[in-house]
Structures are given as C-alpha cells and as structure tokens.
Design an enzyme around this catalytic site. Structure first.
Site, short mmCIF file in Angstrom:
data_model
loop_
_atom_site.label_atom_id
_atom_site.label_comp_id
_atom_site.label_asym_id
_atom_site.label_seq_id
_atom_site.Cartn_x
_atom_site.Cartn_y
_atom_site.Cartn_z
CB SER A 144 -0.97 -0.03 1.19
OG SER A 144 -1.99 0.92 1.04
CG ASP A 272 -6.83 -1.83 -4.01
OD1 ASP A 272 -7.49 -1.18 -3.17
OD2 ASP A 272 -5.64 -2.12 -3.86
CG HIS A 300 -5.92 -1.92 -0.13
ND1 HIS A 300 -5.21 -1.29 -1.13
CD2 HIS A 300 -5.28 -1.62 1.04
CE1 HIS A 300 -4.20 -0.62 -0.59
NE2 HIS A 300 -4.21 -0.82 0.72
#
Length: 340
Positions: A144, A272, A300
């Site tokens: 991320s 995502d 995600h």
C-alpha cells in the site's frame, strides 16, 4: 519500452470474491505467531524509526535479507506483515520490518510524521543494511503506502543506487489523488474514516505536546473527514508541500514507472477499493524492468484464497516464489556494472 502487464494467478474462492470481503478477510484470520527483536535506528535529522527483526535470525552474515515497508498506519501486527515476514523467515531469509516514524511502540521525536512519498528513511535503512550485511542478497517489499514509497525510491535511485536485487510492490496507490477520490466514495469511506481516526489522534497528541507548523485548532482537526482535507491541512504543511494537490503529484510513484531500472514486481487487483479500476491506464508506460501482475479480484492487500478448507494468503506463495527467483542474484553494490 513495453509495459509488461499480465494476469495474476490469484483466484478468489466462491463467495469470497467481493472487493470488501477480500480487503477485510485478512483480519478475520488468526494473526500468525512471530517473535521479534526491536531495534531503534537513529536517523540523520535526530529522529528515529523502529525496526522489527524476526527471531530467530539466520546465523550466516551472507543469508539473504528481506525488508518490508508497511502501509498507512500499519505495523508488525498487520496481518500481511506477519504473513510475509514469517514466510521469508521460513525460507531462510533474515527478515525485518521498518516502522515509519511514530508507527512503532513510541511516538517519534520530531513534529513531522511520514507520508507516501517519504523515501529518505527507507534509503537510510537500506544503506545501513548494506554496511552490516555487504554480502547478503537483499530484496525489499512495500504494501500500500509502503509500495508507493518503495517504487518512488527505486525510481529515484536508478539501477545501482540501492543495494537491492529487486523490489516487490503490493496494492500500491501509485496515483495518490485518484486514490483519495476512490476512498471518498461509497463503502470505501469506511476505510477512510478508520485511517483518518488514527491519523487525527496522533496529530492531536502532537498538538497537545507542543506547537506544530500547521494553522489548525484541535476542533478543526476533528472536522477533517476526507484525505483531501487532511492532507491539505496536515500532511502538506508538515512536510513542505504547498497543498494536497502538490503533495499527491510529487509523492505519487506512478508517474515514475518508466524510470525504474531495478527488477520490480507489482501485484495489484482491479477491484482494489483504495484506487480506481483503471489505475494503470492513467499511468505512463512502465520500463522493461517492471512486471505488473493484475488479478481481477483481490481487494486491497487481500488476495485470500482457500486451501484445505482454510483461508490462505496467496501473497505468501507469490512473494515467496519471487524471493526464490531472486535469492542468488547479485545486488548492484556487489556487481561489476555501474550506471553510465
């Protein structure tokens, strides 16, 4: 140069394909048990980051080394961190996670915090690892926010600017403005609220302990209910950006994909919820050093499949396979080649 985008091998089990289910499933699994040693690494500006070294560590100084950079408000206790660090350790790698400033067990010393484009601390750490373990093959991974930061660092440093054999980027918001928009829409606001709550609490504590270079009262801080608002009023002035737009443009790694010279694997899911479904069509062509694997589902940093009737993190297998492929590669610092 051609962009290499191929389908990922991940396939969600029946009934587990929803993007939000995939995003939240890792937190429903028991957290992998993992022992660690904690090290405080002092930084050149007087601040520090906390390192979590997986225990037991390999005895040989030339054992391969895996360093992980977590996501926004993540830590050693993030499910993906435990999974990936544990996997690397089982494969015989020396494994560690760098907590960003203020994300470890103690608040950092300086008023500033960390952000998606803040590559200096990771660069310092990788340099220190090169001094400690000069003969070890090293691979970095980022999840991320950590993935965007790592991609930006690799692009900035060129092919031989880092003592790394390769980099792995997972579920990275490579277009920060587009991600801020996505997180301010629909159910994704749930993730935005959760993350902003922890960010505001940290800044409120700093504001209570001393002045900060932001023009904001505590009551105003509580009303910052989107990343656009928070980054405009807090992240940008704390870290030298003129606005959220300036921060998003300068910190996004997507615009630099064509500059990457180090071998890089990017893992991404089309569904995502932290970013738009057409993310890569918004970005310039990646260099030949970059391989992009995109799954239709995965959420995600989710990518949870079933195996033997149990939930299983596909990322462990895919990243593990990449570590095996890169385990014997010479790192730029030890090779005879150099940038011209």
């Amino acid at each position: 140069m051609a962009r290499s985008i191929v389908p990922a091998t991940f396939c969600a089990a029946r009934g587990l394909g929803n993007r939000h289910v995939q995003t939240l499933l890792p937190r429903l699994r028991p957290l992998a048990a993992l022992e660690r040693d904690v090290e405080i690494l002092d930084l050149p500006d007087g601040d520090f980051v906390e390192l979590a070294w997986v225990r037991p560590a390999p005895l040989a100084d030339d054992a391969p080394l895996f360093v992980l950079f977590h996501g926004l408000e993540g830590s050693f206790d993030s499910p993906y961190a435990r999974d990936l660090l544990g996997m690397a350790s089982r494969l015989g790698w020396r494994a560690l996670l760098m907590h960003y400033r203020g994300c470890g067990q103690a608040p950092n010393r300086l008023p500033r915090a960390y952000h998606s484009g803040d590559t200096a601390d990771a660069y310092w750490l990788i340099g220190q690892l090169a001094l400690r373990y000069p003969r070890a093959t090293k691979v970095a991974a980022g999840v991320s926010l950590g993935g965007n930061m790592l991609a930006k660092l690799v692009a900035e440093q060129g092919g031989d600017g880092l003592d790394l054999a390769g980099a792995i980027v997972i579920s990275a918001p490579l277009d920060l403005a587009a991600s801020a928009d996505a997180l301010n829409s629909g159910f994704a606001r749930f993730y935005q609220r959760h993350l902003l709550k922890t960010l505001r609490a940290k800044i409120a504590a700093k504001m209570a302990s001393g002045p900060l270079p932001i023009n904001l009262a505590a009551s105003q801080l509580e009303r910052l209910d989107s990343f656009w608002a928070y980054d405009n009023e807090v992240t940008a002035p704390l870290h030298g950006f003129t606005s959220a737009s300036d921060y998003y443009h300068r910190a996004s790694a997507g615009r630099l994909l064509g500059d990457i010279e180090l071998p890089m694997l990017i893992l991404h899911a089309d569904d995502d919820p932290f970013m738009p479904s057409d993310l890569f069509s918004r970005l310039p062509m990646a260099s030949d050093a970059v391989r992009i694997e995109v799954a239709r589902q995965g959420g995600h940093a989710g990518f949870i499949e079933t195996r033997g009737g149990r939930l299983h993190p596909w990322l462990v297998d895919r990243v593990g396979r990449q570590l095996r492929d890169w385990a014997s590669l010479p790192t730029p610092a030890r090779s005879a080649t150099s940038r011209s």
